[in-house]
Design a protein around this motif. Structure first.
Motif, PDB file in Angstrom:
ATOM      1  N   ASN A  14      54.646  51.805   9.922  1.00  0.00           N
ATOM      2  CA  ASN A  14      54.336  50.546  10.597  1.00  0.00           C
ATOM      3  C   ASN A  14      52.854  50.406  10.904  1.00  0.00           C
ATOM      4  O   ASN A  14      52.308  49.312  10.809  1.00  0.00           O
ATOM      5  N   ALA A  15      52.197  51.497  11.245  1.00  0.00           N
ATOM      6  CA  ALA A  15      50.755  51.442  11.506  1.00  0.00           C
ATOM      7  C   ALA A  15      49.998  51.030  10.251  1.00  0.00           C
ATOM      8  O   ALA A  15      49.074  50.199  10.316  1.00  0.00           O
ATOM      9  N   LEU A  61      51.580  37.536   7.998  1.00  0.00           N
ATOM     10  CA  LEU A  61      53.023  37.783   7.863  1.00  0.00           C
ATOM     11  C   LEU A  61      53.312  39.272   7.680  1.00  0.00           C
ATOM     12  O   LEU A  61      54.254  39.805   8.285  1.00  0.00           O
ATOM     13  N   ILE A  62      52.523  39.939   6.872  1.00  0.00           N
ATOM     14  CA  ILE A  62      52.718  41.382   6.686  1.00  0.00           C
ATOM     15  C   ILE A  62      52.407  42.126   7.976  1.00  0.00           C
ATOM     16  O   ILE A  62      53.129  43.050   8.361  1.00  0.00           O
ATOM     17  N   MET A  63      51.373  41.717   8.674  1.00  0.00           N
ATOM     18  CA  MET A  63      50.982  42.385   9.909  1.00  0.00           C
ATOM     19  C   MET A  63      52.129  42.370  10.930  1.00  0.00           C
ATOM     20  O   MET A  63      52.408  43.385  11.561  1.00  0.00           O
ATOM     21  N   VAL A  64      52.798  41.231  11.089  1.00  0.00           N
ATOM     22  CA  VAL A  64      53.905  41.162  12.047  1.00  0.00           C
ATOM     23  C   VAL A  64      55.225  41.613  11.432  1.00  0.00           C
ATOM     24  O   VAL A  64      56.204  41.814  12.140  1.00  0.00           O
ATOM     25  N   GLY A  65      55.249  41.757  10.113  1.00  0.00           N
ATOM     26  CA  GLY A  65      56.448  42.229   9.438  1.00  0.00           C
ATOM     27  C   GLY A  65      57.511  41.162   9.279  1.00  0.00           C
ATOM     28  O   GLY A  65      58.686  41.399   9.539  1.00  0.00           O
ATOM     29  N   LEU A  66      57.121  39.979   8.838  1.00  0.00           N
ATOM     30  CA  LEU A  66      58.061  38.881   8.620  1.00  0.00           C
ATOM     31  C   LEU A  66      58.023  38.479   7.152  1.00  0.00           C
ATOM     32  O   LEU A  66      56.946  38.197   6.617  1.00  0.00           O
ATOM     33  N   PHE A  67      59.175  38.456   6.507  1.00  0.00           N
ATOM     34  CA  PHE A  67      59.288  38.180   5.068  1.00  0.00           C
ATOM     35  C   PHE A  67      58.424  39.168   4.266  1.00  0.00           C
ATOM     36  O   PHE A  67      57.811  38.807   3.267  1.00  0.00           O
ATOM     37  N   THR A  68      58.391  40.394   4.723  1.00  0.00           N
ATOM     38  CA  THR A  68      57.454  41.379   4.186  1.00  0.00           C
ATOM     39  C   THR A  68      57.623  41.624   2.692  1.00  0.00           C
ATOM     40  O   THR A  68      56.630  41.638   1.957  1.00  0.00           O
ATOM     41  N   ARG A  69      58.829  41.836   2.234  1.00  0.00           N
ATOM     42  CA  ARG A  69      59.025  42.164   0.818  1.00  0.00           C
ATOM     43  C   ARG A  69      58.558  41.045  -0.112  1.00  0.00           C
ATOM     44  O   ARG A  69      57.772  41.306  -1.034  1.00  0.00           O
ATOM     45  N   GLY A 116      59.798  47.841   2.338  1.00  0.00           N
ATOM     46  CA  GLY A 116      60.008  46.951   3.479  1.00  0.00           C
ATOM     47  C   GLY A 116      58.994  47.168   4.581  1.00  0.00           C
ATOM     48  O   GLY A 116      58.087  47.989   4.478  1.00  0.00           O
ATOM     49  N   ALA A 117      59.179  46.419   5.652  1.00  0.00           N
ATOM     50  CA  ALA A 117      58.211  46.403   6.749  1.00  0.00           C
ATOM     51  C   ALA A 117      58.300  47.608   7.661  1.00  0.00           C
ATOM     52  O   ALA A 117      57.331  47.987   8.300  1.00  0.00           O
ATOM     53  N   GLY A 118      59.456  48.198   7.765  1.00  0.00           N
ATOM     54  CA  GLY A 118      59.631  49.311   8.684  1.00  0.00           C
ATOM     55  C   GLY A 118      60.363  48.890   9.945  1.00  0.00           C
ATOM     56  O   GLY A 118      60.646  47.709  10.179  1.00  0.00           O
ATOM     57  N   LYS A 119      60.655  49.880  10.740  1.00  0.00           N
ATOM     58  CA  LYS A 119      61.473  49.712  11.941  1.00  0.00           C
ATOM     59  C   LYS A 119      60.832  48.779  12.977  1.00  0.00           C
ATOM     60  O   LYS A 119      61.517  47.976  13.594  1.00  0.00           O
ATOM     61  N   TYR A 120      59.539  48.906  13.180  1.00  0.00           N
ATOM     62  CA  TYR A 120      58.859  48.160  14.240  1.00  0.00           C
ATOM     63  C   TYR A 120      58.227  46.899  13.677  1.00  0.00           C
ATOM     64  O   TYR A 120      57.001  46.779  13.583  1.00  0.00           O
TER      65      TYR A 120
END
Length: 135
Positions: A14-15, A61-69, A116-120
């Protein structure tokens, strides 16, 4: 060294997503707003303008992990195109044609497309809600 390997793995995954997304967003700031030492694009629908839009909003979007893939897939392709259009014609080696950053982002985003974006992340939170409601 680390007793909780899974926790450390999730944290570093996530980092990386957050830091890489933030840094990618800054490239969009340069193009779209002329900030941070960049030159603002004159036409948003130009190749450079579209790149700025993808970098700014894709990075957010990637930073917050939304629609990451899907976003990671799109910007990975953007970086591959950027490499072959702007850098590869100047020589074979990325370090010599100044394309190492485009190549690095391309494969970083490919990693997030696959993993994927990860857990967090918002994606992780939404997946957790979906699995909890299915029980």
């Amino acid at each position: 060294m680390f007793k909780d390997h899974a926790g450390f793995k999730a944290l570093t995954h996530n980092a990386l997503r957050i830091v890489a997304g933030f840094l990618f967003t800054l490239h969009g700031v340069q193009k779209l707003f002329g900030g941070l030492g960049g030159n603002q694009v004159e036409a948003l629908m130009s190749q450079r303008g579209i790149a700025g839009i993808l970098e700014f909003f894709g990075g957010l979007l990637i930073m917050v992990g939304l629609f990451t893939r899907p976003v990671a897939f799109l910007v990975s392709g953007q970086m591959a195109v950027a490499y072959f259009i702007a850098h590869a014609p100047n020589g074979f080696w990325p370090i010599m044609n100044r394309g190492e950053l485009a190549a690095f982002y391309c494969f970083t985003w490919l990693f997030f497309c696959a993993h994927g974006a990860g857990k967090y992340s918002i994606d992780g939170w939404l997946a957790g809600r979906k699995s909890a409601s299915a029980e």
